[in-house]
Write a protein that holds these residues in place. Sequence first.
Motif, PDB file in Angstrom:
ATOM      1  N   ASP A  59       2.996 -17.858  -8.474  1.00 57.91           N
ATOM      2  CA  ASP A  59       2.131 -16.811  -7.936  1.00 57.91           C
ATOM      3  C   ASP A  59       2.980 -15.695  -7.333  1.00 57.91           C
ATOM      4  O   ASP A  59       4.033 -15.945  -6.749  1.00 57.91           O
ATOM      5  N   ILE A  60       2.489 -14.485  -7.460  1.00 62.81           N
ATOM      6  CA  ILE A  60       3.057 -13.332  -6.767  1.00 62.81           C
ATOM      7  C   ILE A  60       2.305 -13.236  -5.437  1.00 62.81           C
ATOM      8  O   ILE A  60       1.085 -13.395  -5.402  1.00 62.81           O
ATOM      9  N   LEU A  61       3.019 -12.971  -4.354  1.00 59.39           N
ATOM     10  CA  LEU A  61       2.372 -12.805  -3.053  1.00 59.39           C
ATOM     11  C   LEU A  61       2.319 -11.324  -2.695  1.00 59.39           C
ATOM     12  O   LEU A  61       3.347 -10.643  -2.700  1.00 59.39           O
ATOM     13  N   LEU A  62       1.114 -10.864  -2.413  1.00 58.41           N
ATOM     14  CA  LEU A  62       0.886  -9.476  -2.027  1.00 58.41           C
ATOM     15  C   LEU A  62       0.273  -9.446  -0.637  1.00 58.41           C
ATOM     16  O   LEU A  62      -0.178 -10.473  -0.137  1.00 58.41           O
ATOM     17  N   VAL A  63       0.234  -8.272  -0.038  1.00 55.32           N
ATOM     18  CA  VAL A  63      -0.463  -8.099   1.231  1.00 55.32           C
ATOM     19  C   VAL A  63      -1.512  -7.003   1.071  1.00 55.32           C
ATOM     20  O   VAL A  63      -1.325  -6.043   0.316  1.00 55.32           O
ATOM     21  N   ARG A  64      -2.631  -7.220   1.764  1.00 57.98           N
ATOM     22  CA  ARG A  64      -3.663  -6.187   1.833  1.00 57.98           C
ATOM     23  C   ARG A  64      -3.518  -5.567   3.222  1.00 57.98           C
ATOM     24  O   ARG A  64      -3.623  -6.249   4.233  1.00 57.98           O
ATOM     25  N   GLU A  65      -3.226  -4.256   3.250  1.00 54.52           N
ATOM     26  CA  GLU A  65      -2.882  -3.579   4.502  1.00 54.52           C
ATOM     27  C   GLU A  65      -3.577  -2.219   4.552  1.00 54.52           C
ATOM     28  O   GLU A  65      -3.675  -1.527   3.525  1.00 54.52           O
ATOM     29  N   TYR A  66      -4.010  -1.841   5.748  1.00 51.32           N
ATOM     30  CA  TYR A  66      -4.661  -0.544   5.900  1.00 51.32           C
ATOM     31  C   TYR A  66      -3.636   0.571   5.696  1.00 51.32           C
ATOM     32  O   TYR A  66      -2.540   0.539   6.254  1.00 51.32           O
ATOM     33  N   ALA A  67      -4.011   1.573   4.905  1.00 52.84           N
ATOM     34  CA  ALA A  67      -3.161   2.736   4.639  1.00 52.84           C
ATOM     35  C   ALA A  67      -3.880   3.975   5.164  1.00 52.84           C
ATOM     36  O   ALA A  67      -4.934   4.354   4.639  1.00 52.84           O
ATOM     37  N   ALA A  68      -3.339   4.590   6.208  1.00 52.85           N
ATOM     38  CA  ALA A  68      -3.981   5.759   6.819  1.00 52.85           C
ATOM     39  C   ALA A  68      -4.063   6.928   5.845  1.00 52.85           C
ATOM     40  O   ALA A  68      -5.010   7.718   5.903  1.00 52.85           O
ATOM     41  N   GLY A  69      -3.100   7.053   4.931  1.00 62.41           N
ATOM     42  CA  GLY A  69      -3.098   8.169   3.982  1.00 62.41           C
ATOM     43  C   GLY A  69      -4.302   8.157   3.062  1.00 62.41           C
ATOM     44  O   GLY A  69      -4.878   9.202   2.766  1.00 62.41           O
ATOM     45  N   THR A  70      -4.703   6.967   2.598  1.00 61.35           N
ATOM     46  CA  THR A  70      -5.857   6.867   1.704  1.00 61.35           C
ATOM     47  C   THR A  70      -7.124   6.447   2.445  1.00 61.35           C
ATOM     48  O   THR A  70      -8.198   6.402   1.850  1.00 61.35           O
ATOM     49  N   GLU A  71      -6.969   6.106   3.728  1.00 65.82           N
ATOM     50  CA  GLU A  71      -8.083   5.673   4.575  1.00 65.82           C
ATOM     51  C   GLU A  71      -8.811   4.468   3.995  1.00 65.82           C
ATOM     52  O   GLU A  71     -10.041   4.385   4.013  1.00 65.82           O
ATOM     53  N   ARG A  72      -8.028   3.523   3.464  1.00 61.90           N
ATOM     54  CA  ARG A  72      -8.600   2.286   2.926  1.00 61.90           C
ATOM     55  C   ARG A  72      -7.524   1.204   2.910  1.00 61.90           C
ATOM     56  O   ARG A  72      -6.340   1.487   3.119  1.00 61.90           O
ATOM     57  N   TYR A  73      -7.942  -0.019   2.640  1.00 61.17           N
ATOM     58  CA  TYR A  73      -6.994  -1.120   2.509  1.00 61.17           C
ATOM     59  C   TYR A  73      -6.413  -1.097   1.109  1.00 61.17           C
ATOM     60  O   TYR A  73      -7.139  -0.931   0.124  1.00 61.17           O
ATOM     61  N   GLU A  74      -5.103  -1.218   1.045  1.00 61.69           N
ATOM     62  CA  GLU A  74      -4.383  -1.202  -0.229  1.00 61.69           C
ATOM     63  C   GLU A  74      -3.703  -2.546  -0.439  1.00 61.69           C
ATOM     64  O   GLU A  74      -3.285  -3.199   0.514  1.00 61.69           O
ATOM     65  N   LEU A  75      -3.580  -2.927  -1.680  1.00 67.16           N
ATOM     66  CA  LEU A  75      -2.894  -4.152  -2.065  1.00 67.16           C
ATOM     67  C   LEU A  75      -1.493  -3.768  -2.534  1.00 67.16           C
ATOM     68  O   LEU A  75      -1.339  -2.873  -3.375  1.00 67.16           O
ATOM     69  N   GLY A  76      -0.474  -4.386  -1.969  1.00 68.33           N
ATOM     70  CA  GLY A  76       0.894  -4.056  -2.353  1.00 68.33           C
ATOM     71  C   GLY A  76       1.840  -5.162  -1.947  1.00 68.33           C
ATOM     72  O   GLY A  76       1.426  -6.211  -1.438  1.00 68.33           O
ATOM     73  N   PHE A  77       3.107  -4.941  -2.165  1.00 67.99           N
ATOM     74  CA  PHE A  77       4.118  -5.938  -1.834  1.00 67.99           C
ATOM     75  C   PHE A  77       4.610  -5.735  -0.399  1.00 67.99           C
ATOM     76  O   PHE A  77       4.550  -4.630   0.139  1.00 67.99           O
ATOM     77  N   PRO A  78       5.106  -6.806   0.225  1.00 70.11           N
ATOM     78  CA  PRO A  78       5.665  -6.677   1.574  1.00 70.11           C
ATOM     79  C   PRO A  78       6.803  -5.658   1.577  1.00 70.11           C
ATOM     80  O   PRO A  78       7.592  -5.593   0.628  1.00 70.11           O
ATOM     81  N   LYS A  79       6.856  -4.875   2.666  1.00 69.32           N
ATOM     82  CA  LYS A  79       7.866  -3.814   2.752  1.00 69.32           C
ATOM     83  C   LYS A  79       8.107  -3.470   4.206  1.00 69.32           C
ATOM     84  O   LYS A  79       7.328  -3.830   5.073  1.00 69.32           O
ATOM     85  N   GLY A  80       9.190  -2.760   4.454  1.00 69.90           N
ATOM     86  CA  GLY A  80       9.455  -2.302   5.806  1.00 69.90           C
ATOM     87  C   GLY A  80      10.786  -1.597   5.916  1.00 69.90           C
ATOM     88  O   GLY A  80      11.594  -1.596   4.978  1.00 69.90           O
ATOM     89  N   LEU A  81      11.003  -1.016   7.087  1.00 71.24           N
ATOM     90  CA  LEU A  81      12.245  -0.289   7.353  1.00 71.24           C
ATOM     91  C   LEU A  81      13.406  -1.243   7.603  1.00 71.24           C
ATOM     92  O   LEU A  81      13.220  -2.352   8.109  1.00 71.24           O
ATOM     93  N   ILE A  82      14.584  -0.769   7.276  1.00 75.09           N
ATOM     94  CA  ILE A  82      15.820  -1.492   7.589  1.00 75.09           C
ATOM     95  C   ILE A  82      16.204  -1.098   9.010  1.00 75.09           C
ATOM     96  O   ILE A  82      16.309   0.087   9.332  1.00 75.09           O
ATOM     97  N   ASP A  83      16.381  -2.092   9.877  1.00 72.45           N
ATOM     98  CA  ASP A  83      16.774  -1.825  11.261  1.00 72.45           C
ATOM     99  C   ASP A  83      18.234  -1.387  11.326  1.00 72.45           C
ATOM    100  O   ASP A  83      19.039  -1.763  10.459  1.00 72.45           O
ATOM    101  N   PRO A  84      18.613  -0.604  12.345  1.00 76.98           N
ATOM    102  CA  PRO A  84      20.022  -0.203  12.492  1.00 76.98           C
ATOM    103  C   PRO A  84      20.943  -1.429  12.519  1.00 76.98           C
ATOM    104  O   PRO A  84      20.643  -2.424  13.187  1.00 76.98           O
ATOM    105  N   GLY A  85      22.022  -1.376  11.735  1.00 70.04           N
ATOM    106  CA  GLY A  85      22.986  -2.466  11.667  1.00 70.04           C
ATOM    107  C   GLY A  85      22.592  -3.587  10.722  1.00 70.04           C
ATOM    108  O   GLY A  85      23.344  -4.542  10.537  1.00 70.04           O
TER     109      GLY A  85
END
Length: 185
Positions: A59-85
């Motif tokens: 199985d592929i694991l996705l997350v359903r997360e609110y996206a303010a740009g589209t003003e709806r919940y979107e289905l996508g892959f986990p993601k995030g910023l790289i912390d300093p260091g």
Amino acid sequence: MPPNKGPKILAKNVVAKSKLFSIEALDLQFSNGEKRTYERMKPSGRNAVMMVPITEQGDILLVREYAAGTERYELGFPKGLIDPGEAPHEAAVRELKEEIGFGAETLTPLKEVVLAPSYFSSRMTLFVAQHLYSERLIGDEPEPLEVVRWPLAQADELLTHLDFSEARSITALLLMLKMRPELGL
């Protein structure tokens, strides 16, 4: 013909600013003498990661997360910023633990992408995450993310799903599908 070194930057000025973003105007002079002003998001110096997690069950694991740009919940892959260091692979494992409650023993880089190079400089490293193990870290999401299991055998159907519309997620899925034999899938 030698590669173009790009235009000369005559000036950089912040023309608008919010809590999250700064817009920068670049006054440029091109090699033919032409001058133009371009606007872009001021570089933050921080890059990001996105992972395509695949379970042992296929199985592929996705997350359903609110996206303010589209003003709806979107289905996508986990993601995030790289912390300093933090290295991209370290950020990938941390984000997986925060967003879906799994770490990954194996991360395979797919590609480094840029969202819109005319306006943004930040890069996102796309990975396939395999050999998952259960571990949760507290993240910065305002609400718990819904984790959605999607059969890898039906990945083509995901491409036409109405809630799966983010370009980076689509790119990651297509690259993963192209690499299936090398990934042992």
